[in-house]
Motif scaffolding. Structure first.
Motif, PDB file in Angstrom:
ATOM      1  N   PRO A 292       0.833  -0.837  -0.301  1.00 15.99           N
ATOM      2  CA  PRO A 292      -0.078   0.164   0.134  1.00 15.99           C
ATOM      3  C   PRO A 292       0.405   1.285   0.048  1.00 15.99           C
ATOM      4  O   PRO A 292       0.329   2.492  -0.024  1.00 15.99           O
ATOM      5  N   GLU A 293       2.370   1.279   0.620  1.00 11.83           N
ATOM      6  CA  GLU A 293       3.607   2.069   0.449  1.00 11.83           C
ATOM      7  C   GLU A 293       3.967   2.449  -0.627  1.00 11.83           C
ATOM      8  O   GLU A 293       4.870   3.310  -1.481  1.00 11.83           O
ATOM      9  N   LEU A 294       3.711   1.782  -2.461  1.00  7.80           N
ATOM     10  CA  LEU A 294       3.845   1.971  -3.484  1.00  7.80           C
ATOM     11  C   LEU A 294       3.357   3.165  -4.618  1.00  7.80           C
ATOM     12  O   LEU A 294       1.726   3.468  -4.319  1.00  7.80           O
ATOM     13  N   VAL A 295       3.748   3.739  -4.869  1.00  3.49           N
ATOM     14  CA  VAL A 295       3.001   4.860  -5.749  1.00  3.49           C
ATOM     15  C   VAL A 295       4.129   5.017  -7.039  1.00  3.49           C
ATOM     16  O   VAL A 295       4.857   5.209  -6.652  1.00  3.49           O
ATOM     17  N   ILE A 296       2.997   4.643  -8.112  1.00  6.49           N
ATOM     18  CA  ILE A 296       3.572   5.407  -9.285  1.00  6.49           C
ATOM     19  C   ILE A 296       2.956   6.147 -10.094  1.00  6.49           C
ATOM     20  O   ILE A 296       2.259   6.948  -9.688  1.00  6.49           O
ATOM     21  N   GLU A 297       4.590   7.365 -10.119  1.00  2.00           N
ATOM     22  CA  GLU A 297       4.351   8.729 -10.775  1.00  2.00           C
ATOM     23  C   GLU A 297       4.554   8.069 -11.950  1.00  2.00           C
ATOM     24  O   GLU A 297       6.146   8.186 -12.301  1.00  2.00           O
ATOM     25  N   LYS A 298       4.104   8.944 -12.960  1.00  2.00           N
ATOM     26  CA  LYS A 298       4.304   9.007 -14.302  1.00  2.00           C
ATOM     27  C   LYS A 298       4.444  10.653 -14.958  1.00  2.00           C
ATOM     28  O   LYS A 298       4.379  10.726 -14.277  1.00  2.00           O
ATOM     29  N   ASP A 299       5.664  10.501 -15.541  1.00  2.00           N
ATOM     30  CA  ASP A 299       6.398  12.015 -16.207  1.00  2.00           C
ATOM     31  C   ASP A 299       6.140  12.066 -17.530  1.00  2.00           C
ATOM     32  O   ASP A 299       6.244  11.263 -18.431  1.00  2.00           O
ATOM     33  N   ALA A 300       6.578  13.081 -17.586  1.00  4.21           N
ATOM     34  CA  ALA A 300       6.306  13.645 -19.449  1.00  4.21           C
ATOM     35  C   ALA A 300       7.850  13.533 -19.851  1.00  4.21           C
ATOM     36  O   ALA A 300       7.714  14.862 -20.573  1.00  4.21           O
ATOM     37  N   ARG A 301       8.383  12.024 -19.981  1.00  9.82           N
ATOM     38  CA  ARG A 301       9.696  12.491 -19.992  1.00  9.82           C
ATOM     39  C   ARG A 301      10.397  11.273 -21.397  1.00  9.82           C
ATOM     40  O   ARG A 301       9.665  10.390 -20.595  1.00  9.82           O
ATOM     41  N   THR A 302      10.652  11.670 -22.198  1.00 15.40           N
ATOM     42  CA  THR A 302      11.265  10.588 -22.546  1.00 15.40           C
ATOM     43  C   THR A 302      12.839  10.707 -22.406  1.00 15.40           C
ATOM     44  O   THR A 302      13.512  11.015 -23.198  1.00 15.40           O
ATOM     45  N   SER A 303      12.924   8.711 -22.186  1.00 19.72           N
ATOM     46  CA  SER A 303      14.403   8.521 -22.401  1.00 19.72           C
ATOM     47  C   SER A 303      14.335   7.696 -23.816  1.00 19.72           C
ATOM     48  O   SER A 303      14.026   7.368 -24.912  1.00 19.72           O
ATOM     49  N   TYR A 304      16.250   8.344 -24.746  1.00 18.47           N
ATOM     50  CA  TYR A 304      16.370   8.119 -25.641  1.00 18.47           C
ATOM     51  C   TYR A 304      17.825   7.845 -25.545  1.00 18.47           C
ATOM     52  O   TYR A 304      18.993   8.176 -25.311  1.00 18.47           O
ATOM     53  N   ILE A 305      17.586   7.432 -27.033  1.00 17.90           N
ATOM     54  CA  ILE A 305      19.676   7.638 -27.415  1.00 17.90           C
ATOM     55  C   ILE A 305      19.630   8.231 -28.343  1.00 17.90           C
ATOM     56  O   ILE A 305      19.058   8.317 -29.742  1.00 17.90           O
ATOM     57  N   GLU A 306      21.121   9.655 -28.446  1.00 14.49           N
ATOM     58  CA  GLU A 306      21.299  10.163 -29.159  1.00 14.49           C
ATOM     59  C   GLU A 306      23.152   9.420 -30.036  1.00 14.49           C
ATOM     60  O   GLU A 306      23.411   8.518 -28.979  1.00 14.49           O
ATOM     61  N   PHE A 307      22.584   9.411 -30.870  1.00 18.67           N
ATOM     62  CA  PHE A 307      24.332   8.730 -32.080  1.00 18.67           C
ATOM     63  C   PHE A 307      24.864   9.842 -32.555  1.00 18.67           C
ATOM     64  O   PHE A 307      24.552  11.277 -32.705  1.00 18.67           O
ATOM     65  N   ASN A 308      26.608  10.085 -32.010  1.00 14.59           N
ATOM     66  CA  ASN A 308      27.273  11.463 -32.155  1.00 14.59           C
ATOM     67  C   ASN A 308      27.508  11.763 -33.473  1.00 14.59           C
ATOM     68  O   ASN A 308      28.206  10.919 -34.047  1.00 14.59           O
ATOM     69  N   GLN A 309      26.650  12.664 -34.441  1.00 15.90           N
ATOM     70  CA  GLN A 309      27.192  12.907 -35.537  1.00 15.90           C
ATOM     71  C   GLN A 309      27.259  14.486 -35.753  1.00 15.90           C
ATOM     72  O   GLN A 309      27.380  15.116 -37.163  1.00 15.90           O
ATOM     73  N   ARG A 310      28.790  14.900 -35.023  1.00 14.64           N
ATOM     74  CA  ARG A 310      28.923  15.849 -34.653  1.00 14.64           C
ATOM     75  C   ARG A 310      30.615  15.879 -36.129  1.00 14.64           C
ATOM     76  O   ARG A 310      30.477  17.102 -36.781  1.00 14.64           O
ATOM     77  N   ASP A 311      30.387  14.533 -36.083  1.00 15.98           N
ATOM     78  CA  ASP A 311      32.063  14.837 -37.346  1.00 15.98           C
ATOM     79  C   ASP A 311      31.770  14.001 -38.602  1.00 15.98           C
ATOM     80  O   ASP A 311      30.573  13.324 -38.791  1.00 15.98           O
ATOM     81  N   LYS A 312      32.161  15.387 -39.405  1.00 18.24           N
ATOM     82  CA  LYS A 312      32.107  15.324 -41.307  1.00 18.24           C
ATOM     83  C   LYS A 312      32.102  13.634 -41.473  1.00 18.24           C
ATOM     84  O   LYS A 312      31.351  12.780 -41.886  1.00 18.24           O
ATOM     85  N   LYS A 313      32.971  12.639 -40.376  1.00 16.00           N
ATOM     86  CA  LYS A 313      33.531  11.844 -41.198  1.00 16.00           C
ATOM     87  C   LYS A 313      32.839  10.461 -40.303  1.00 16.00           C
ATOM     88  O   LYS A 313      33.094   9.461 -39.816  1.00 16.00           O
ATOM     89  N   SER A 314      32.191  10.621 -38.618  1.00 10.18           N
ATOM     90  CA  SER A 314      31.210  10.130 -38.726  1.00 10.18           C
ATOM     91  C   SER A 314      30.535   9.219 -38.828  1.00 10.18           C
ATOM     92  O   SER A 314      29.675   9.190 -40.099  1.00 10.18           O
ATOM     93  N   PRO A 315      30.523   7.353 -38.715  1.00  9.26           N
ATOM     94  CA  PRO A 315      29.875   6.416 -39.017  1.00  9.26           C
ATOM     95  C   PRO A 315      28.410   6.306 -38.920  1.00  9.26           C
ATOM     96  O   PRO A 315      27.337   6.527 -39.579  1.00  9.26           O
ATOM     97  N   TYR A 316      28.218   7.437 -37.766  1.00  5.98           N
ATOM     98  CA  TYR A 316      26.966   7.156 -37.526  1.00  5.98           C
ATOM     99  C   TYR A 316      26.047   8.714 -38.158  1.00  5.98           C
ATOM    100  O   TYR A 316      24.591   8.488 -37.504  1.00  5.98           O
ATOM    101  N   LEU A 317      26.263   8.801 -38.744  1.00  8.74           N
ATOM    102  CA  LEU A 317      25.779   9.867 -39.869  1.00  8.74           C
ATOM    103  C   LEU A 317      25.078   9.088 -41.122  1.00  8.74           C
ATOM    104  O   LEU A 317      24.492   9.446 -41.940  1.00  8.74           O
ATOM    105  N   ASN A 318      24.948   7.325 -41.007  1.00  5.21           N
ATOM    106  CA  ASN A 318      24.567   6.459 -41.634  1.00  5.21           C
ATOM    107  C   ASN A 318      23.697   6.469 -40.855  1.00  5.21           C
ATOM    108  O   ASN A 318      23.476   5.788 -39.375  1.00  5.21           O
TER     109      ASN A 318
END
Length: 555
Positions: A292-318
Motif C-alpha cells: 500500500p505504500e507503493l506509489v507510481i508517478e508517471k512523467d512527461a519525460r522520454t528517455s532516448y539514445i543519441e548518436f554522435n553525428q558531429r564529425d563529418k566522418k562520423s559513422p553515425y551519419l549513416n
C-alpha cells in the motif's frame, strides 16, 4: 537554437499532473490537503534521490534534480498548484494583459522577502531574467527568453541586456513585453529559469555564487541547507524559510535529502525507517507491487539514445547504422523486465498523456505509433546496408550513460541485444555520475548517449524543437533540412492554425524517427515507496518535477 516564440498562436493544453495510484490506492496528488488534514508529529521528511545535484544556480540549471530543488527554495511570479495550474505567488494576482496579449503588468507581493530579510522587488526579476539571457553566462535555457521582446537579439549579444522586454515600473510593479501573444507564458512564469535573483548576493559572491547553500539567498518555502558543492555532494537539506510570505501553509520543518543510486540500498533504508521516500526499479518494484505504500508517478519525460553525428566522418551519419541499432532493441522488454516501475515503451519522441490534437483530441503519442517496434530481421537488413555503405565488416562503439542502478541495467540490456542481433558489432558501456554525463553530452564526448528530456511545458514543441539544427540540446547534432522546415512552419507560417501546426509537428516527429536521428526508448515513470505518514507530495508532469510546499507528516 530552440525558438520559444514558435507557439505564439496556439492555445496550450493545461499542464497536467501525470500521476497514478499504486496498488494500495495511494495517489501522488494532494488528495489530503493541508486545509483538510492536520499535520502532527515531527515535521521531518527523509527523501532519497538517485543523482547528485549538478547545479544550484537558477541561470545554469538544466535538469530534473536541480529544478526540483530550486522550485522548493525559490519562487517566481507564479507557482504551479496541486493541480498543476499556475497561481499567483511572487505576484499578488494574475497579470493584467494588454488587448493584444503582448504586455503583462504584475503587482508584486510586498510581504515577499529573501531569506536574509531583503525585500523581493521588481528589480530582482529584471536582474534574474537578464542574467539568464546574458550570453556571457551561456545559460542553456537562455532560449526560453526569445519569446520576450528583443530576447533573441539579447541572448545572442546583438542588443544590450537592458533592452530585454522586462521593466521595473516601481519596486512592486513589473512590466513584461512579449514579441507576440504567447498563451502558454503563464506556465513559464512558474519555471525556475524565470525566478528572481538577488543582485547584491550574486555579484557579492562572484564565482562562488550558488556553489554552496550559504552562497545564495532564497525566497521560496524552504532554504537550501547543508549543500557543499554541485555534482559531488550526496547529502543536503531544505529547511523551512521563516521569511517566506506564506510560511503558515508550509508544515515541514526540514527535508533531508540523500543520494542513493542502488535501489536495493534505498529499499533497505525505507524498510529500516531511515528514509520516507525512495525510488525502486526492476524486480524490486515488481516485488512491492501490492504494498500500500507503493506509489507510481508517471512523467512527461522520454528517455532516448543519441548518436554522435558531429564529425563529418562520423559513422553515425549513416542512417542505416542508426536504424540497425534501434531495431535491435526490444523496448517492451526494457520496461517490463528491467524497469518494472510503470514506465512505458516509447512509440515516438513525444510522451503519452501530455498533448492532444485540436481536431479530434488524439494523443500525440498515438499519431506515429509502431515506428519503434523491435524487429530483428529489419535490424539485420539495415546492418547489412550500413556495412556496405561504410565499407566495414565489423563495428565497435561505446554507450555512455548515468551510473544509477536502472540505467546500468538498461545499458547492459542494450549492449547484449545489439551484440546478439548484429553480427560483428561489439558494444562497451560507460557509466558515469549524472553531472559528468551532462558535461560529456554537452561537449560531444561520446559515441552513443543514453539521455532524455522532460517537458518544460505541456506541448509537443518542448520535444520537437530539441532536434533542429544548432539546438544546444541536440547533443548528437542530428541535422535534417526537411525536419527544420517542419518545425519552423509549426512556429511561423502555421502558428495561427492549430490543426496545421499540429500536422507539422506530427510530420516532424515521423521524419525524425524514420531517419532515427534519435532513438526513443521509454517514457519514464517512477515507482516510489513512500511512507504512509507523508501527505501532500505534489508531482508535476511538466515543468519542475516536485513541490513540497504542501507536504506534511501525519503520524
Amino acid at each position: 537554437m530552440k525558438k520559444m516564440t514558435k507557439l505564439v498562436s496556439v492555445v496550450l493544453a493545461s499542464t497536467i499532473l501525470l500521476a497514478a495510484c499504486g496498488s494500495g490506492g495511494k495517489t501522488t496528488s494532494t488528495d489530503s490537503s493541508t486545509k483538510k488534514s492536520k499535520a502532527n508529529g515531527e515535521q521531518l521528511f527523509k527523501l532519497v534521490v538517485q543523482q547528485e545535484m549538478p547545479s544550484a544556480d537558477l541561470s545554469v540549471a538544466t535538469n530534473t534534480i536541480s529544478f526540483s530543488a530550486l522550485n522548493n527554495v525559490y519562487e517566481g511570479l507564479y507557482r504551479l498548484d496541486e493541480k498543476s495550474k499556475p497561481q499567483p505567488a511572487g505576484a499578488v494576482k494574475l497579470a493584467e494583459k494588454s488587448e493584444d496579449g503582448t504586455k503583462y503588468t504584475f503587482q508584486l507581493r510586498e510581504e515577499a522577502k529573501w531569506s536574509n530579510g531583503d525585500p523581493v522587488v521588481a528589480a530582482d526579476y529584471v536582474y534574474g531574467w537578464q542574467r539568464t539571457a546574458d550570453p556571457k553566462i551561456a545559460a542553456e535555457y537562455a532560449f526560453m527568453f526569445e519569446l520576450i521582446k528583443n530576447g533573441a537579439d539579447v541572448t545572442t549579444g546583438k542588443k544590450p541586456l537592458d533592452e530585454l522586454g522586462i521593466k521595473a515600473i516601481s519596486d512592486y510593479e513589473l512590466e513584461v513585453t512579449l514579441e507576440q501573444a504567447t498563451p502558454y507564458f503563464d506556465y513559464l512564469l512558474a519555471f525556475p529559469s524565470f525566478f528572481p535573483q538577488n543582485k547584491k548576493i550574486v555579484e557579492g559572491k562572484g564565482k562562488d555564487y550558488a556553489t554552496t547553500s550559504e552562497a545564495s539567498v532564497y525566497n521560496g518555502p524552504f532554504t537550501l541547507t547543508d549543500f557543499d558543492g554541485p555534482g559531488t555532494d550526496t547529502e543536503w537539506s531544505y529547511t523551512k524559510n521563516d521569511q517566506y510570505w506564506d510560511k503558515d501553509t508550509v508544515k515541514l520543518e526540514k527535508i533531508e535529502v540523500k543520494v542513493v543510486k542502488e535501489a536495493p540500498t534505498s529499499l533497505n533504508l525505507f524498510q529500516n525507517d531511515q528514509a520516507d521516500d525512495v525510488i525502486l526499479s526492476g524486480e524490486l518494484a515488481q516485488q512491492m507491487a501490492d504494498d500500500p505504500e507503493l506509489v507510481i508517478e508517471k512523467d512527461a519525460r522520454t528517455s532516448y539514445i543519441e548518436f554522435n553525428q558531429r564529425d563529418k566522418k562520423s559513422p553515425y551519419l549513416n542512417a542505416n547504422l542508426r536504424k540497425a541499432i534501434s531495431y535491435s532493441i526490444d523496448r517492451n522488454a526494457i520496461v517490463d523486465r528491467i524497469l518494472g516501475d510503470g514506465s512505458i515503451a516509447s512509440t515516438g519522441l513525444v510522451p503519452a498523456g501530455m498533448s492532444y490534437s485540436p481536431k479530434d483530441n488524439t494523443d500525440f503519442a498515438d499519431e506515429n505509433k509502431n515506428l519503434l517496434d523491435y524487429d530483428k530481421e529489419q535490424a539485420q537488413k539495415y546492418w547489412a546496408a550500413a556495412k556496405k555503405e561504410l565499407g566495414i565488416d565489423s563495428f565497435k562503439f561505446d554507450i555512455l550513460g548515468d551510473d544509477t542502478d536502472s540505467t546500468k541495467k538498461i545499458m547492459e540490456y542494450i549492449q547484449g541485444a545489439v551484440q546478439e542481433n548484429l553480427d560483428g558489432v561489439e558494444v562497451t558501456v560507460t557509466n558515469v555520475p549524472f553531472a559528468v554525463r551532462l558535461d560529456r553530452g554537452k561537449n560531444g564526448d561520446f559515441d552513443v548517449l543514453v539521455g532524455g528530456w522532460g517537458a518544460d511545458y505541456a506541448d509537443p514543441s518542448s520535444f520537437t524543437d530539441l532536434f533542429i539544427t544548432g539546438s544546444s540540446y541536440n547533443r548528437g547534432r542530428f541535422s535534417n533540412k526537411d525536419y527544420d522546415a517542419l518545425v519552423e512552419a509549426s512556429g511561423k507560417k502555421d502558428a495561427s492554425d492549430p490543426e496545421k501546426r499540429w500536422e507539422d509537428m506530427v510530420k516532424a516527429e515521423k521524419l525524425l524517427i524514420d531517419e532515427m536521428g534519435v532513438a526513443p526508448i521509454y517514457q519514464k515513470a517512477e515507482a516510489h515507496m513512500r511512507n504512509k505518514k507523508v501527505k501532500g507530495v505534489v508531482a508535476h508532469g511538466a515543468g519542475a518535477r516536485y513541490d513540497f510546499k504542501w507536504t506534511y507528516i501525519s503520524e
